[in-house]
Design an enzyme around this catalytic site. Structure first.
Site, PDB file in Angstrom:
ATOM      1  N   SER A   6      46.279  57.465  36.041  1.00 35.02           N
ATOM      2  CA  SER A   6      45.123  58.240  36.495  1.00 35.02           C
ATOM      3  C   SER A   6      43.791  57.542  36.251  1.00 35.02           C
ATOM      4  O   SER A   6      42.897  57.631  37.109  1.00 35.02           O
ATOM      5  CB  SER A   6      45.150  59.637  35.861  1.00 35.02           C
TER       6      SER A   6
ATOM      7  N   ASP B 222      41.423  61.993  20.053  1.00 33.31           N
ATOM      8  CA  ASP B 222      42.124  63.141  20.601  1.00 33.31           C
ATOM      9  C   ASP B 222      41.355  63.686  21.805  1.00 33.31           C
ATOM     10  O   ASP B 222      40.154  63.967  21.721  1.00 33.31           O
ATOM     11  CB  ASP B 222      42.257  64.223  19.523  1.00 33.31           C
ATOM     12  N   GLY B 223      42.043  63.837  22.912  1.00 33.52           N
ATOM     13  CA  GLY B 223      41.379  64.266  24.134  1.00 33.52           C
ATOM     14  C   GLY B 223      40.881  65.687  24.095  1.00 33.52           C
ATOM     15  O   GLY B 223      39.832  66.002  24.678  1.00 33.52           O
TER      16      GLY B 223
ATOM     17  N   GLU C  58      42.381  58.261  24.729  1.00 33.61           N
ATOM     18  CA  GLU C  58      43.769  57.942  24.390  1.00 33.61           C
ATOM     19  C   GLU C  58      43.879  57.820  22.876  1.00 33.61           C
ATOM     20  O   GLU C  58      43.155  57.038  22.265  1.00 33.61           O
ATOM     21  CB  GLU C  58      44.211  56.662  25.086  1.00 33.61           C
TER      22      GLU C  58
ATOM     23  N   ASP D  99      46.217  66.050  30.882  1.00 32.40           N
ATOM     24  CA  ASP D  99      47.599  65.646  31.185  1.00 32.40           C
ATOM     25  C   ASP D  99      48.327  65.346  29.875  1.00 32.40           C
ATOM     26  O   ASP D  99      48.654  64.189  29.586  1.00 32.40           O
ATOM     27  CB  ASP D  99      47.567  64.416  32.103  1.00 32.40           C
TER      28      ASP D  99
ATOM     29  N   HIS E  96      43.984  62.546  28.411  1.00 32.84           N
ATOM     30  CA  HIS E  96      45.219  61.913  27.919  1.00 32.84           C
ATOM     31  C   HIS E  96      45.524  60.746  28.853  1.00 32.84           C
ATOM     32  O   HIS E  96      46.433  60.801  29.675  1.00 32.84           O
ATOM     33  CB  HIS E  96      46.373  62.908  27.893  1.00 32.84           C
TER      34      HIS E  96
END
Length: 285
Positions: free
Chosen positions: A99, A142-143, A117, A168, A41
């Site tokens: 991050s 989608d992570g 992302e 995250d 994320h």
């Protein structure tokens, strides 16, 4: 999904998350073999603390702003502050690293980073921020689903035995997000058992986290460590009073590196009733 991290960049939760993240990166660098990092994320990777979004909440003032004023001397914190200063030297005085930027800053030329992302605008900004860095691959997807597609990691003929999975999520689904995150961690460990996995989570009322922590302790990892920073008492379900990271397969001596840093963060960022917690849910054998 309406969450935008720009409203919260540099707050106390980011400070904790990024101090721990850099400590994990440094542990990975202890060996010369290449490593891989997956950020599920990722956001846009770089933020402006004087933007209208950041100034609307002012959360960074009580996070990175206060920490820069206090400047604790614990090694894990000075490492983080040095990274923030390097980001500002490269991108301007109000820049704050997400991050992905910290991963790119900490890791080496022969390491690889995959950033996921889902939001198109954020993904486009993320791609632009790392357009010149061949180590970083941006996936607009989608992570959670990417864990199945991207693990175990490989790049050409290189298969990575060591690395990090950072999860995250925005927790828009509130407590239901924990089930999705735990399922993702279980999948990651099944596909890449030796990976270090880190899950960031918000703390409103600690007692509400007990079901999550019991399930986390049963995940198929060699160890499970939690590091929490509460900047105020956990007496309100309506606001984020603190946050924590669950670290699975924690590197050797990570707890020793984080203990003094957590105490210093509590002293620098905490209000009355602040507290920290560093605890093994399952200690390494």
């Amino acid at each position: 999904m309406n969450y935008r991290h720009a409203f919260h960049a540099g707050n106390h939760a980011d400070v904790l998350k990024h101090v721990v993240l850099l400590a994990l990166c440094d542990a990975l660098l202890a060996k010369p073999t290449p490593c891989f990092a997956l950020d599920t994320h990722a956001g846009r990777g770089l933020y402006r603390l004087e933007s209208s979004s950041a100034r609307r909440t002012g959360e960074a003032d009580d996070g990175i702003g206060r920490l820069l004023a206090e400047r604790p001397r614990e090694p894990a914190i000075t490492r983080y502050l040095s990274a923030v200063e390097a980001c500002r030297k490269a991108h301007g005085h109000d820049a704050y690293p997400g991050s992905p930027w910290l991963l790119a800053h900490a890791l080496r030329e022969h390491d690889r980073i995959a950033c996921c992302e889902l939001q198109p605008v954020e993904a486009a900004a993320l791609r632009a921020n790392f357009a010149g860095d061949r180590r970083v691959v941006v996936h607009e997807r989608d992570g959670y689903a990417a864990i199945r597609a991207l693990l175990p990691p490989k790049h050409g003929a290189v298969r990575y035995g060591r690395g990090l999975v950072l999860v995250d999520p925005p927790y828009e689904a509130q407590l239901d997000e924990f089930d999705a995150a735990l399922a993702a961690l279980k999948e990651a460990l099944a596909r890449w058992p030796q990976a270090t996995c880190a899950l960031w989570y918000p703390v409103k009322q600690r007692r509400a986290l007990q079901p999550f922590l019991r399930k986390a302790a049963k995940l198929p990892a060699k160890s499970a460590l939690i590091a929490e920073l509460l900047v105020r008492p956990d007496d309100s379900p309506l606001r984020m009073n603190g946050s924590g990271l669950l670290v699975l397969n924690a590197p050797w001596k990570l707890d020793a590196a984080l203990q003094p840093a957590l105490q210093a963060l509590g002293e620098a960022l905490g209000e009355a009733g602040a507290s920290t917690r560093l605890e093994w849910l399952r200690a390494p054998a």
